[in-house]
Design a protein around this motif. Structure first.
Motif, PDB file in Angstrom:
ATOM      1  N   UNK A  62       0.862  -1.070   0.197  1.00 53.36           N
ATOM      2  CA  UNK A  62      -0.021   0.119  -0.058  1.00 53.36           C
ATOM      3  C   UNK A  62       0.831   1.339  -0.154  1.00 53.36           C
ATOM      4  N   UNK A  63       1.972   1.361   0.633  1.00 51.76           N
ATOM      5  CA  UNK A  63       2.906   2.368   0.967  1.00 51.76           C
ATOM      6  C   UNK A  63       3.565   2.610  -0.490  1.00 51.76           C
ATOM      7  N   UNK A  64       3.848   1.426  -1.129  1.00 50.74           N
ATOM      8  CA  UNK A  64       4.525   1.793  -2.459  1.00 50.74           C
ATOM      9  C   UNK A  64       3.671   2.102  -3.413  1.00 50.74           C
ATOM     10  N   UNK A  65       2.272   2.025  -3.296  1.00 52.49           N
ATOM     11  CA  UNK A  65       1.258   2.767  -4.342  1.00 52.49           C
ATOM     12  C   UNK A  65       0.967   1.585  -5.301  1.00 52.49           C
ATOM     13  N   UNK A  66       0.897   0.105  -4.840  1.00 52.51           N
ATOM     14  CA  UNK A  66       0.769  -1.125  -5.822  1.00 52.51           C
ATOM     15  C   UNK A  66      -0.568  -1.623  -5.537  1.00 52.51           C
ATOM     16  N   UNK A  67      -1.339  -0.940  -4.913  1.00 51.14           N
ATOM     17  CA  UNK A  67      -2.689  -1.653  -4.596  1.00 51.14           C
ATOM     18  C   UNK A  67      -3.593  -1.146  -5.323  1.00 51.14           C
ATOM     19  N   UNK A  68      -4.113  -1.628  -6.318  1.00 49.41           N
ATOM     20  CA  UNK A  68      -5.266  -1.380  -7.101  1.00 49.41           C
ATOM     21  C   UNK A  68      -6.685  -1.172  -6.405  1.00 49.41           C
ATOM     22  N   UNK A  69      -7.104  -2.233  -5.886  1.00 52.87           N
ATOM     23  CA  UNK A  69      -8.149  -2.213  -5.046  1.00 52.87           C
ATOM     24  C   UNK A  69      -8.048  -3.187  -3.748  1.00 52.87           C
ATOM     25  N   UNK A  70      -8.925  -2.765  -2.734  1.00 54.24           N
ATOM     26  CA  UNK A  70      -8.450  -3.312  -1.588  1.00 54.24           C
ATOM     27  C   UNK A  70     -10.013  -3.499  -0.964  1.00 54.24           C
ATOM     28  N   UNK A  71     -10.196  -4.621  -0.287  1.00 52.75           N
ATOM     29  CA  UNK A  71     -11.518  -5.144   0.382  1.00 52.75           C
ATOM     30  C   UNK A  71     -11.275  -5.577   1.880  1.00 52.75           C
ATOM     31  N   UNK A  72     -11.805  -4.978   2.870  1.00 59.59           N
ATOM     32  CA  UNK A  72     -11.982  -5.550   4.103  1.00 59.59           C
ATOM     33  C   UNK A  72     -13.323  -6.278   4.718  1.00 59.59           C
ATOM     34  N   UNK A  73     -13.078  -7.202   4.941  1.00 57.38           N
ATOM     35  CA  UNK A  73     -14.461  -7.867   5.617  1.00 57.38           C
ATOM     36  C   UNK A  73     -14.105  -8.396   7.005  1.00 57.38           C
ATOM     37  N   UNK A  74     -15.253  -7.721   7.775  1.00 55.09           N
ATOM     38  CA  UNK A  74     -15.246  -8.116   9.139  1.00 55.09           C
ATOM     39  C   UNK A  74     -15.820  -9.453   9.516  1.00 55.09           C
ATOM     40  N   UNK A  81      -8.567  -9.090   4.575  1.00 51.70           N
ATOM     41  CA  UNK A  81      -8.376  -8.387   3.585  1.00 51.70           C
ATOM     42  C   UNK A  81      -8.039  -9.131   2.384  1.00 51.70           C
ATOM     43  N   UNK A  82      -8.622  -8.612   1.154  1.00 53.90           N
ATOM     44  CA  UNK A  82      -8.399  -9.152  -0.235  1.00 53.90           C
ATOM     45  C   UNK A  82      -8.143  -7.954  -0.902  1.00 53.90           C
ATOM     46  N   UNK A  83      -7.038  -8.042  -1.956  1.00 55.61           N
ATOM     47  CA  UNK A  83      -6.770  -6.924  -2.879  1.00 55.61           C
ATOM     48  C   UNK A  83      -5.942  -7.483  -4.050  1.00 55.61           C
ATOM     49  N   UNK A  84      -6.131  -6.617  -4.915  1.00 58.75           N
ATOM     50  CA  UNK A  84      -5.404  -6.555  -6.302  1.00 58.75           C
ATOM     51  C   UNK A  84      -4.214  -5.553  -6.373  1.00 58.75           C
TER      52      UNK A  84
END
Length: 204
Positions: A62-74, A81-84
């Motif tokens: 995330x800090x590297x700016x590489x995450x396109x989409x991020x989902x958090x499920x409680x 977390x799931x992410x691309x």
């Protein structure tokens, strides 16, 4: 750019199994592997369906700016977390297949352009889905029935007809017969690839 065929569907609709079959049938398509912080399940292999990472590693990407989409499920077991990530998987001219949710599909379209991310929506009767989900969960060493119920109910909201229509998902693939459904999806992808190639060569 190349096309991304994005597989979606409610839990236990059979999208994962069909996705794997399409991977074997259309070997010229590259597979996009998404990331998750959830625990690996019995029978899963890291780097195949998912990259299983720690939350710390997710934050680094995330800090590297590489995450396109991020989902958090409680979930009942904590936040998963799931992410691309744009980690090199989308480079080159090869078309890809990927799998995710309606939410992630929308973010992928926003990132790559609506014309480049094509939805493959798989559906099945809710009663059949519930039977399949229970059968699958029983095979786990530690079945998580509460989480199964949470996901089942959440899908009703996430994949509502209103949301599907909002994102222009008209084409549906009914998974009553897995072989037939897989074949229909394969032909649909091939048709889109041919259309795209013809556009590029000006031979439509």
């Amino acid at each position: 750019m190349s096309k991304i065929f994005y597989f979606m569907g409610k839990s236990a609709a059979g999208k994962d199994t069909i996705f794997q079959k399409i991977q074997k049938l259309l070997t010229d398509l590259r597979t996009v592997v998404i990331y998750t912080t959830r625990p690996i399940r019995e029978g899963e292999e890291d780097g195949v369906a998912y990259h299983f990472v720690t939350e710390e590693r997710m934050r680094e990407l995330e800090r590297e700016g590489k995450i396109i989409e991020l989902r958090a499920y409680n979930t009942v077991h904590g936040i998963w977390y799931y992410f691309t990530a744009d980690d090199g998987q989308f480079s080159g001219n090869e078309s890809c297949v990927a799998i995710g949710t309606l939410e992630s599909f929308e973010k992928m379209q926003n990132y790559f352009g609506k014309e480049n991310v094509i939805p493959i929506y798989i559906q099945v009767d809710d009663g059949v889905r519930l039977e399949r989900a229970l059968e699958r969960e029983r095979t786990q060493k530690e079945p998580k029935y509460a989480e199964l119920c949470r996901r089942f109910l959440a899908d009703e909201k996430d994949f509502s007809e209103e949301n599907l229509e909002r994102l222009g998902i008209v084409q549906r693939f009914e998974n009553l017969d897995m072989g037939k459904c897989t074949n229909e999806i394969m032909l649909y992808i091939q048709k889109n690839l041919c259309y795209n190639n013809n556009k590029e060569t000006g031979s439509i």
